[in-house]
Design a protein around this motif. Structure first.
Motif, short mmCIF file in Angstrom:
data_model
loop_
_atom_site.label_atom_id
_atom_site.label_comp_id
_atom_site.label_asym_id
_atom_site.label_seq_id
_atom_site.Cartn_x
_atom_site.Cartn_y
_atom_site.Cartn_z
N ARG A 54 0.83 -1.21 0.00
CA ARG A 54 0.00 0.00 0.00
C ARG A 54 0.86 1.26 0.00
NH1 ARG A 54 -4.30 -2.27 4.21
NH2 ARG A 54 -5.65 -3.35 2.73
N HIS A 55 1.89 1.26 0.86
CA HIS A 55 2.79 2.41 0.98
C HIS A 55 3.49 2.69 -0.36
CE1 HIS A 55 5.50 5.22 3.03
NE2 HIS A 55 6.50 4.63 2.42
N VAL A 56 4.09 1.64 -0.92
CA VAL A 56 4.83 1.79 -2.17
C VAL A 56 3.88 2.18 -3.31
CG1 VAL A 56 6.18 0.54 -3.93
CG2 VAL A 56 6.72 0.25 -1.50
N GLY A 57 2.75 1.47 -3.41
CA GLY A 57 1.77 1.75 -4.47
C GLY A 57 1.27 3.18 -4.42
N PHE A 58 0.94 3.65 -3.22
CA PHE A 58 0.44 5.01 -3.03
C PHE A 58 1.46 6.03 -3.54
CE2 PHE A 58 0.30 8.91 -0.48
CZ PHE A 58 -0.99 9.35 -0.76
N HIS A 59 2.71 5.88 -3.10
CA HIS A 59 3.74 6.85 -3.47
C HIS A 59 4.11 6.78 -4.95
CE1 HIS A 59 4.51 8.83 0.34
NE2 HIS A 59 4.30 7.66 0.91
N LEU A 60 4.12 5.58 -5.52
CA LEU A 60 4.43 5.47 -6.95
C LEU A 60 3.36 6.18 -7.79
CD1 LEU A 60 5.71 1.77 -7.32
CD2 LEU A 60 7.07 3.86 -7.17
N GLU A 61 2.10 6.04 -7.37
CA GLU A 61 1.00 6.71 -8.08
C GLU A 61 1.11 8.21 -7.90
OE1 GLU A 61 -1.38 5.24 -10.09
OE2 GLU A 61 -0.14 3.47 -9.72
N GLU A 62 1.29 8.63 -6.65
CA GLU A 62 1.39 10.04 -6.28
C GLU A 62 2.49 10.75 -7.07
OE1 GLU A 62 -0.32 12.64 -3.21
OE2 GLU A 62 -0.97 10.88 -4.29
N GLU A 63 3.64 10.08 -7.17
CA GLU A 63 4.81 10.68 -7.82
C GLU A 63 4.86 10.36 -9.31
OE1 GLU A 63 8.16 9.17 -5.59
OE2 GLU A 63 7.16 9.64 -3.69
N ASN A 64 3.92 9.52 -9.77
CA ASN A 64 3.89 9.09 -11.17
C ASN A 64 5.25 8.56 -11.63
OD1 ASN A 64 2.55 8.53 -13.50
ND2 ASN A 64 2.76 10.58 -14.36
N VAL A 65 5.84 7.70 -10.80
CA VAL A 65 7.18 7.16 -11.07
C VAL A 65 7.17 6.24 -12.29
CG1 VAL A 65 9.05 5.74 -10.11
CG2 VAL A 65 7.84 7.36 -8.65
N ILE A 66 6.13 5.43 -12.40
CA ILE A 66 6.04 4.47 -13.51
C ILE A 66 4.93 4.96 -14.44
CG2 ILE A 66 5.68 2.05 -14.15
CD1 ILE A 66 6.48 1.31 -11.25
N GLU A 67 5.30 5.26 -15.67
CA GLU A 67 4.34 5.87 -16.59
C GLU A 67 3.43 4.87 -17.27
OE1 GLU A 67 6.68 8.45 -19.04
OE2 GLU A 67 7.32 9.63 -17.30
N THR A 68 3.84 3.60 -17.33
CA THR A 68 3.01 2.58 -17.98
C THR A 68 2.27 1.78 -16.91
OG1 THR A 68 4.90 1.07 -17.92
CG2 THR A 68 4.58 2.34 -19.94
N ALA A 69 1.35 0.93 -17.36
CA ALA A 69 0.62 0.06 -16.42
C ALA A 69 1.63 -0.91 -15.80
CB ALA A 69 -0.46 -0.70 -17.16
N TYR A 70 1.47 -1.17 -14.52
CA TYR A 70 2.37 -2.12 -13.86
C TYR A 70 1.59 -2.92 -12.83
CZ TYR A 70 2.45 1.00 -9.81
OH TYR A 70 2.10 1.76 -8.72
N ASN A 71 2.19 -4.01 -12.42
CA ASN A 71 1.59 -4.91 -11.45
C ASN A 71 2.57 -5.01 -10.28
OD1 ASN A 71 0.45 -7.00 -10.06
ND2 ASN A 71 0.43 -8.44 -11.77
N LEU A 72 2.15 -4.60 -9.10
CA LEU A 72 3.01 -4.60 -7.91
C LEU A 72 2.78 -5.87 -7.10
CD1 LEU A 72 4.92 -3.24 -5.85
CD2 LEU A 72 2.95 -2.01 -4.96
N GLU A 73 3.86 -6.58 -6.82
CA GLU A 73 3.77 -7.83 -6.05
C GLU A 73 4.76 -7.75 -4.89
OE1 GLU A 73 5.08 -12.19 -7.22
OE2 GLU A 73 3.51 -11.47 -8.57
N VAL A 74 4.24 -7.87 -3.66
CA VAL A 74 5.11 -7.86 -2.48
C VAL A 74 4.93 -9.19 -1.77
CG1 VAL A 74 5.65 -6.75 -0.27
CG2 VAL A 74 4.81 -5.36 -2.18
N SER A 75 6.03 -9.93 -1.60
CA SER A 75 5.93 -11.23 -0.92
C SER A 75 7.27 -11.59 -0.30
CB SER A 75 5.48 -12.31 -1.91
OG SER A 75 6.47 -12.53 -2.90
N SER A 76 7.27 -12.74 0.36
CA SER A 76 8.54 -13.25 0.88
C SER A 76 9.08 -14.22 -0.18
CB SER A 76 8.33 -13.97 2.21
OG SER A 76 7.41 -15.02 2.05
N PRO A 77 10.39 -14.39 -0.22
CA PRO A 77 10.95 -15.28 -1.24
C PRO A 77 10.48 -16.71 -1.02
CG PRO A 77 12.66 -14.54 0.27
CD PRO A 77 11.41 -13.83 0.65
N GLY A 78 10.16 -17.41 -2.08
CA GLY A 78 9.76 -18.81 -1.97
C GLY A 78 10.94 -19.65 -1.54
N ILE A 79 10.66 -20.86 -1.13
CA ILE A 79 11.71 -21.75 -0.63
C ILE A 79 12.73 -22.05 -1.73
CG2 ILE A 79 10.56 -23.97 -1.10
CD1 ILE A 79 12.35 -23.04 2.17
N ASP A 80 12.32 -21.91 -3.00
CA ASP A 80 13.24 -22.19 -4.10
C ASP A 80 14.05 -20.97 -4.52
OD1 ASP A 80 11.02 -20.86 -5.03
OD2 ASP A 80 10.97 -21.94 -6.94
#
Length: 154
Positions: A54-80
């Motif tokens: 939410r924090h990152v998404g909000f600021h990226l939108e606010e600052e218009n850092v990424i001009e194209t459509a993007y998909n934000l994924e936040v997770s922990s690394p998988g076991i692999d």
């Protein structure tokens, strides 16, 4: 502006009050997928990932850092996902690791300790005609190309 650099700043800002959390990886892929991998010394919960997202998404939108459509994924690394930071190694002491060496060799053993520039594993070494022995080996980080936690389903 470097997207990954700005995202790193935003994540660090959000987790500043949670010293047990740390960044594993941040990658902006050409297909528009922005992936943030976080971990914690005692693991990381879904709530913490959501807060960072939410924090990152909000600021990226606010600052218009990424001009194209993007998909934000936040997770922990998988076991692999390969271990990359000393903190990841530290939380996996006692686990069985598969290690790929720069010279192409593959090693396997239980992580028993680490220093800033090396890990110590207990590995079984079998010489022809002799019983396998468990020896302690110190492996310099600079000789390692990849380390993964091995999961046994025995």
């Amino acid at each position: 502006m470097n997207i990954e650099k700005r995202v790193k700043e935003l994540v660090e800002e959000k987790i500043a009050d949670k010293p047990n959390l740390f960044i594993v990886d941040i990658k902006m892929h050409s297909n528009g997928k922005l992936i943030i991998l976080l971990d914690g010394d005692n693991g990381i919960g879904i709530d913490e990932c959501v807060q960072v997202s939410r924090h990152v998404g909000f600021h990226l939108e606010e600052e218009n850092v990424i001009e194209t459509a993007y998909n934000l994924e936040v997770s922990s690394p998988g076991i692999d996902f390969p271990l990359s930071s000393p903190r990841q190694y530290a939380k996996n002491v006692g686990r069985n690791l598969g290690i790929k060496m720069k010279d192409g060799a593959k090693r396997e053993g239980i992580l028993t300790g680490l220093t800033e520039d090396a890990i110590t594993i207990e590995e079984k070494v079998k010489e022809k005609g002799k019983k396998a022995q468990v020896i302690e080996s110190v492996i310099p980080m600079e000789q390692i190309t990849e380390t993964k936690v091995l999961i046994s389903f025995k």
